[in-house]
Design an enzyme around this catalytic site. Structure first.
Site, PDB file in Angstrom:
ATOM      1  N   MET A   1      -4.247  -5.791  -5.867  1.00 31.91           N
ATOM      2  CA  MET A   1      -4.596  -5.234  -4.360  1.00 31.91           C
ATOM      3  C   MET A   1      -3.967  -4.961  -3.160  1.00 31.91           C
ATOM      4  SD  MET A   1      -8.770  -6.150  -5.937  1.00 31.91           S
ATOM      5  CE  MET A   1      -8.455  -7.322  -4.702  1.00 31.91           C
TER       6      MET A   1
ATOM      7  N   HIS B   1       2.079 -12.745  -4.742  1.00 28.17           N
ATOM      8  CA  HIS B   1       2.452 -11.585  -5.341  1.00 28.17           C
ATOM      9  C   HIS B   1       4.193 -11.417  -5.885  1.00 28.17           C
ATOM     10  CE1 HIS B   1      -1.179 -10.403  -2.793  1.00 28.17           C
ATOM     11  NE2 HIS B   1      -1.259 -10.654  -4.554  1.00 28.17           N
TER      12      HIS B   1
ATOM     13  N   SER C   1      -4.407 -13.176  -0.408  1.00 28.24           N
ATOM     14  CA  SER C   1      -4.514 -12.511   0.787  1.00 28.24           C
ATOM     15  C   SER C   1      -5.918 -12.847   1.017  1.00 28.24           C
ATOM     16  CB  SER C   1      -5.503 -11.035  -0.196  1.00 28.24           C
ATOM     17  OG  SER C   1      -3.999 -10.802  -1.009  1.00 28.24           O
TER      18      SER C   1
END
Ligand code: PAF
Length: 284
Positions: A32, A39, A188
């Site tokens: 996302m 990531h 995040s």
């Protein structure tokens, strides 16, 4: 080679069709956005194992509840593209909501039972939204391999089970949790934490580690292990736990006795920020 960003489904298919025709291995890292070192570790592994690496960046409205953070979820697209470029990504698929949900979605992927505990009851519809968008992304990009972080452990189990139950031709590659030096799992959502909240946020991993030590030193009763972890939570009055649970590693169901490898998973609210984390534990 330079990074190519595409927005529409016909465009990503046009890019990938000839690659697939040459039988080259396609790796997908679904995200996302708001990419962090966790990531990056998925992208790095994909780069090592695949000929073509696709990163999808899509904040999926279907997996957010009406009172959740869909609108304020961070969307630093230029920074994300720079990360992808640095790690040698070939294609970034960054659709708009209208590209993915062209007509109202009436068909859903639902993995029953595996959504019954942990985050499931606290986020009704969340895992249906995740499974549905991941199935769409698999059907759009037809990857050979797809990479998921263990931070979202229940999500990983649900996607694995969907792949198994529906005979999807993709290999799911799980990747270990990436942590800040003080143990906080990379997320995040960590950017939401106010300066005063940042130190308190480590209470989750401290509680999970306490539970793990209890199991490793021979405790087999989940209630006793959970009590030790709850004591750690009680030292941070500003943090509100949603749950801390000890589950089996395949279907993420609470165990009645700890006899083998288990996963200890927890979720807490730190101010307006909801954080999740988990660790593996085995009786020694
Ligand atoms: O883990 C995430 O970032 C999301 O849940 C995913 C798998 C990309 C689906 O939207």
């Amino acid at each position: 080679v330079t990074l190519l960003k595409v927005q529409t489904i016909p465009d990503i298919r046009r890019q990938l069709d000839p690659i697939r025709a040459e039988r080259r291995v396609i790796g997908l890292v679904p995200t996302m956005g708001a990419l962090h070192a966790g990531h990056a570790s998925l992208i790095k592994r994909a780069r090592e194992e695949c000929d073509t690496v696709v990163v999808s960046i899509f904040v999926n409205p279907l997996q957010f509840g009406p009172d959740e953070d869909y609108l304020r979820y961070p969307r630093p697209i230029e920074k994300d593209l720079a990360v992808c470029s640095d790690y040698g990504v070939d294609l970034v698929f960054a659709p708009e909501v209208g590209d993915i949900y062209t007509v109202p979605q009436l068909t859903f992927a639902e993995v029953t039972r595996l959504d019954a505990h942990l985050c499931g009851p606290f986020r009704p519809g969340h895992f249906r939204g995740v499974a549905t968008v991941v199935l769409k992304l698999f059907n759009i990009t037809c990857p050979d391999r797809a990479y998921f972080g263990e931070k979202d452990y229940q999500q990983l189990c649900i996607i694995r089970r969907m792949v198994e139950d529906l005979n999807l031709a993709v290999t799911i590659v799980p990747m270990p949790i990436f942590r800040e030096p003080d143990g906080l799992a990379m997320s995040s959502r960590n950017v939401y934490l106010q300066p005063g909240e940042r130190a308190s946020a480590t209470v989750l991993i401290r509680a999970l580690e306490t539970a793990r030590k209890s199991i490793q030193s021979g405790e087999r009763k989940p209630d006793v292990v959970k009590e030790a972890a709850k004591h750690v939570f009680s030292t941070e009055g500003s943090v509100r736990p949603d749950y801390l649970e000890i589950v089996d590693t395949r279907e993420v169901q609470p165990v009645s006795e700890i006899t083998g490898a288990v996963r200890i998973a927890g979720a807490v609210w730190v101010g307006r920020t909801r954080l999740i984390d988990n660790v593996e534990a085995s009786p020694s």
